[in-house]
Scaffold this motif. Sequence first.
Motif, PDB file in Angstrom:
ATOM      1  N   LEU A   1       0.821  -1.209   0.000  1.00 55.37           N
ATOM      2  CA  LEU A   1       0.000   0.000   0.000  1.00 55.37           C
ATOM      3  C   LEU A   1       0.857   1.262   0.000  1.00 55.37           C
ATOM      4  CD1 LEU A   1      -2.814  -1.162   2.423  1.00 55.37           C
ATOM      5  CD2 LEU A   1      -2.971  -0.839  -0.056  1.00 55.37           C
ATOM      6  N   SER A   2       1.896   1.282   0.815  1.00 59.33           N
ATOM      7  CA  SER A   2       2.763   2.449   0.860  1.00 59.33           C
ATOM      8  C   SER A   2       3.521   2.630  -0.443  1.00 59.33           C
ATOM      9  CB  SER A   2       3.740   2.332   2.034  1.00 59.33           C
ATOM     10  OG  SER A   2       4.563   3.472   2.100  1.00 59.33           O
ATOM     11  N   TRP A   3       4.098   1.553  -0.960  1.00 58.44           N
ATOM     12  CA  TRP A   3       4.858   1.625  -2.210  1.00 58.44           C
ATOM     13  C   TRP A   3       3.946   2.067  -3.354  1.00 58.44           C
ATOM     14  CZ3 TRP A   3       5.098  -0.287  -7.127  1.00 58.44           C
ATOM     15  CH2 TRP A   3       6.317  -0.165  -7.797  1.00 58.44           C
ATOM     16  N   GLY A   4       2.723   1.569  -3.377  1.00 58.75           N
ATOM     17  CA  GLY A   4       1.788   1.958  -4.419  1.00 58.75           C
ATOM     18  C   GLY A   4       1.526   3.451  -4.441  1.00 58.75           C
ATOM     19  N   VAL A   5       1.432   4.064  -3.259  1.00 59.91           N
ATOM     20  CA  VAL A   5       1.194   5.505  -3.164  1.00 59.91           C
ATOM     21  C   VAL A   5       2.479   6.295  -3.421  1.00 59.91           C
ATOM     22  CG1 VAL A   5       0.538   7.371  -1.588  1.00 59.91           C
ATOM     23  CG2 VAL A   5      -0.759   5.239  -1.605  1.00 59.91           C
ATOM     24  N   SER A   6       3.596   5.837  -2.859  1.00 58.29           N
ATOM     25  CA  SER A   6       4.838   6.621  -2.936  1.00 58.29           C
ATOM     26  C   SER A   6       5.626   6.404  -4.217  1.00 58.29           C
ATOM     27  CB  SER A   6       5.734   6.317  -1.725  1.00 58.29           C
ATOM     28  OG  SER A   6       6.159   4.962  -1.743  1.00 58.29           O
ATOM     29  N   HIS A   7       5.603   5.189  -4.769  1.00 61.00           N
ATOM     30  CA  HIS A   7       6.399   4.869  -5.951  1.00 61.00           C
ATOM     31  C   HIS A   7       5.565   4.643  -7.205  1.00 61.00           C
ATOM     32  CE1 HIS A   7       9.281   4.225  -2.777  1.00 61.00           C
ATOM     33  NE2 HIS A   7      10.221   3.819  -3.594  1.00 61.00           N
ATOM     34  N   GLY A   8       4.374   4.100  -7.021  1.00 59.68           N
ATOM     35  CA  GLY A   8       3.526   3.752  -8.153  1.00 59.68           C
ATOM     36  C   GLY A   8       3.311   4.864  -9.165  1.00 59.68           C
ATOM     37  N   PRO A   9       3.082   6.110  -8.713  1.00 58.29           N
ATOM     38  CA  PRO A   9       2.854   7.179  -9.681  1.00 58.29           C
ATOM     39  C   PRO A   9       4.041   7.441 -10.619  1.00 58.29           C
ATOM     40  CG  PRO A   9       2.080   7.846  -7.520  1.00 58.29           C
ATOM     41  CD  PRO A   9       2.835   6.556  -7.338  1.00 58.29           C
ATOM     42  N   PHE A  10       5.224   6.990 -10.260  1.00 61.99           N
ATOM     43  CA  PHE A  10       6.414   7.226 -11.082  1.00 61.99           C
ATOM     44  C   PHE A  10       6.675   6.069 -12.055  1.00 61.99           C
ATOM     45  CE2 PHE A  10       7.141   9.434  -7.007  1.00 61.99           C
ATOM     46  CZ  PHE A  10       7.120  10.737  -7.482  1.00 61.99           C
ATOM     47  N   CYS A  11       5.830   5.047 -12.015  1.00 64.27           N
ATOM     48  CA  CYS A  11       5.988   3.855 -12.848  1.00 64.27           C
ATOM     49  C   CYS A  11       4.860   3.789 -13.878  1.00 64.27           C
ATOM     50  CB  CYS A  11       5.919   2.588 -11.984  1.00 64.27           C
ATOM     51  SG  CYS A  11       7.139   2.481 -10.676  1.00 64.27           S
ATOM     52  N   THR A  12       5.069   2.957 -14.884  1.00 62.54           N
ATOM     53  CA  THR A  12       3.964   2.670 -15.793  1.00 62.54           C
ATOM     54  C   THR A  12       2.916   1.883 -15.004  1.00 62.54           C
ATOM     55  OG1 THR A  12       4.846   0.541 -16.534  1.00 62.54           O
ATOM     56  CG2 THR A  12       5.557   2.512 -17.770  1.00 62.54           C
ATOM     57  N   PRO A  13       1.653   1.917 -15.411  1.00 63.99           N
ATOM     58  CA  PRO A  13       0.624   1.159 -14.675  1.00 63.99           C
ATOM     59  C   PRO A  13       0.957  -0.328 -14.533  1.00 63.99           C
ATOM     60  CG  PRO A  13      -0.415   2.705 -16.174  1.00 63.99           C
ATOM     61  CD  PRO A  13       1.072   2.749 -16.469  1.00 63.99           C
ATOM     62  N   LYS A  14       1.510  -0.935 -15.564  1.00 60.50           N
ATOM     63  CA  LYS A  14       1.858  -2.357 -15.502  1.00 60.50           C
ATOM     64  C   LYS A  14       2.953  -2.608 -14.467  1.00 60.50           C
ATOM     65  CE  LYS A  14       3.446  -6.196 -18.374  1.00 60.50           C
ATOM     66  NZ  LYS A  14       3.895  -6.590 -19.719  1.00 60.50           N
ATOM     67  N   VAL A  15       3.982  -1.772 -14.471  1.00 60.24           N
ATOM     68  CA  VAL A  15       5.077  -1.908 -13.504  1.00 60.24           C
ATOM     69  C   VAL A  15       4.575  -1.633 -12.092  1.00 60.24           C
ATOM     70  CG1 VAL A  15       7.283  -0.915 -12.754  1.00 60.24           C
ATOM     71  CG2 VAL A  15       6.925  -1.475 -15.164  1.00 60.24           C
ATOM     72  N   ALA A  16       3.722  -0.633 -11.931  1.00 62.06           N
ATOM     73  CA  ALA A  16       3.177  -0.325 -10.605  1.00 62.06           C
ATOM     74  C   ALA A  16       2.375  -1.507 -10.064  1.00 62.06           C
ATOM     75  CB  ALA A  16       2.313   0.934 -10.659  1.00 62.06           C
ATOM     76  N   ALA A  17       1.517  -2.093 -10.887  1.00 66.84           N
ATOM     77  CA  ALA A  17       0.709  -3.230 -10.440  1.00 66.84           C
ATOM     78  C   ALA A  17       1.589  -4.421 -10.071  1.00 66.84           C
ATOM     79  CB  ALA A  17      -0.286  -3.628 -11.529  1.00 66.84           C
ATOM     80  N   ALA A  18       2.602  -4.699 -10.895  1.00 69.58           N
ATOM     81  CA  ALA A  18       3.515  -5.808 -10.591  1.00 69.58           C
ATOM     82  C   ALA A  18       4.316  -5.518  -9.322  1.00 69.58           C
ATOM     83  CB  ALA A  18       4.453  -6.058 -11.773  1.00 69.58           C
ATOM     84  N   GLY A  19       4.748  -4.276  -9.137  1.00 73.48           N
ATOM     85  CA  GLY A  19       5.507  -3.899  -7.946  1.00 73.48           C
ATOM     86  C   GLY A  19       4.701  -4.052  -6.674  1.00 73.48           C
ATOM     87  N   ILE A  20       3.437  -3.667  -6.741  1.00 73.58           N
ATOM     88  CA  ILE A  20       2.565  -3.811  -5.580  1.00 73.58           C
ATOM     89  C   ILE A  20       2.393  -5.287  -5.240  1.00 73.58           C
ATOM     90  CG2 ILE A  20       0.167  -3.538  -4.811  1.00 73.58           C
ATOM     91  CD1 ILE A  20       0.232  -0.823  -6.382  1.00 73.58           C
ATOM     92  N   GLU A  21       2.122  -6.107  -6.232  1.00 75.31           N
ATOM     93  CA  GLU A  21       1.913  -7.541  -5.986  1.00 75.31           C
ATOM     94  C   GLU A  21       3.178  -8.205  -5.449  1.00 75.31           C
ATOM     95  OE1 GLU A  21      -0.030 -10.901  -5.292  1.00 75.31           O
ATOM     96  OE2 GLU A  21      -0.891  -8.956  -5.760  1.00 75.31           O
ATOM     97  N   GLU A  22       4.337  -7.848  -6.019  1.00 72.78           N
ATOM     98  CA  GLU A  22       5.603  -8.437  -5.569  1.00 72.78           C
ATOM     99  C   GLU A  22       5.867  -8.069  -4.111  1.00 72.78           C
ATOM    100  OE1 GLU A  22       9.824  -8.493  -4.625  1.00 72.78           O
ATOM    101  OE2 GLU A  22       8.937  -6.617  -5.311  1.00 72.78           O
ATOM    102  N   ARG A  23       5.594  -6.839  -3.728  1.00 69.92           N
ATOM    103  CA  ARG A  23       5.822  -6.413  -2.352  1.00 69.92           C
ATOM    104  C   ARG A  23       4.827  -7.059  -1.384  1.00 69.92           C
ATOM    105  NH1 ARG A  23       8.108  -3.802  -5.882  1.00 69.92           N
ATOM    106  NH2 ARG A  23       9.987  -2.587  -5.501  1.00 69.92           N
ATOM    107  N   ARG A  24       3.645  -7.322  -1.863  1.00 69.13           N
ATOM    108  CA  ARG A  24       2.624  -7.943  -1.024  1.00 69.13           C
ATOM    109  C   ARG A  24       3.001  -9.382  -0.661  1.00 69.13           C
ATOM    110  NH1 ARG A  24      -2.086  -6.057  -3.386  1.00 69.13           N
ATOM    111  NH2 ARG A  24      -2.394  -4.637  -1.661  1.00 69.13           N
ATOM    112  N   THR A  25       3.737 -10.067  -1.547  1.00 72.71           N
ATOM    113  CA  THR A  25       3.958 -11.506  -1.369  1.00 72.71           C
ATOM    114  C   THR A  25       5.376 -11.909  -0.962  1.00 72.71           C
ATOM    115  OG1 THR A  25       4.405 -11.741  -3.733  1.00 72.71           O
ATOM    116  CG2 THR A  25       2.131 -12.062  -3.013  1.00 72.71           C
ATOM    117  N   LYS A  26       6.307 -10.998  -0.882  1.00 72.64           N
ATOM    118  CA  LYS A  26       7.700 -11.406  -0.679  1.00 72.64           C
ATOM    119  C   LYS A  26       8.147 -11.563   0.770  1.00 72.64           C
ATOM    120  CE  LYS A  26      10.576  -7.268  -0.557  1.00 72.64           C
ATOM    121  NZ  LYS A  26      11.602  -6.542  -1.302  1.00 72.64           N
ATOM    122  N   TRP A  27       7.410 -11.023   1.726  1.00 71.24           N
ATOM    123  CA  TRP A  27       7.954 -10.885   3.075  1.00 71.24           C
ATOM    124  C   TRP A  27       8.004 -12.161   3.889  1.00 71.24           C
ATOM    125  CZ3 TRP A  27      11.147  -7.267   4.209  1.00 71.24           C
ATOM    126  CH2 TRP A  27      11.172  -6.150   3.382  1.00 71.24           C
TER     127      TRP A  27
END
Length: 171
Positions: free
Chosen positions: A24-50
């Motif tokens: 959620l934080s990365w999506g708000v802070s970093h997502g706007p600087f990425c393409t929509p596809k990269v933002a969606a993949a980044g959010i999912e990767e961060r949600r599942t890696k910990w």
Amino acid sequence: MPDEITVHPAEPGDGNILGEIHALSWGVSHGPFCTPKVAAAGIEERRTKWNGVLAEGVDTILLARLNEQPGAFARFGASTSRPGLAEIHTLFAHPDVWGSGIAMVLLTAVLERVRDAGYDDVHLWTLQDSAQARRFYAKNGFAETGRTHDHEFDEGPPLALVEFERAVPGR
């Protein structure tokens, strides 16, 4: 009654909690600087890696709670690029707790642990375009070093990162 902020080491079962805060934080802070596809993949990767990161047990991860609700976490350890320094690899707070003071309490706990581990200096990388993060670190004694690098994604433009550093208090 004032808000209560507590900080403790993350436990093996906290992976989903860390993932949700990070996504959620990365999506708000970093997502706007990425393409929509990269933002969606980044959010999912961060949600599942910990869960996997916690199982590795390589770095220390602290979880901060605001009124017993998980709100922020930080991962830190030896620097990956600067021998002899500690590095804050990750520090994210859920957008719902931004401005609550939880990140400052968490950062203080991280710096205490870094000091106790024998480090004199600590550094980190943050988005060049994140004025909020840059203000937070500057307010907490970090200074930009002048070092920068780009973080590459599979598609879309790279994101520019800037390095911050500070002496560890009490060393």
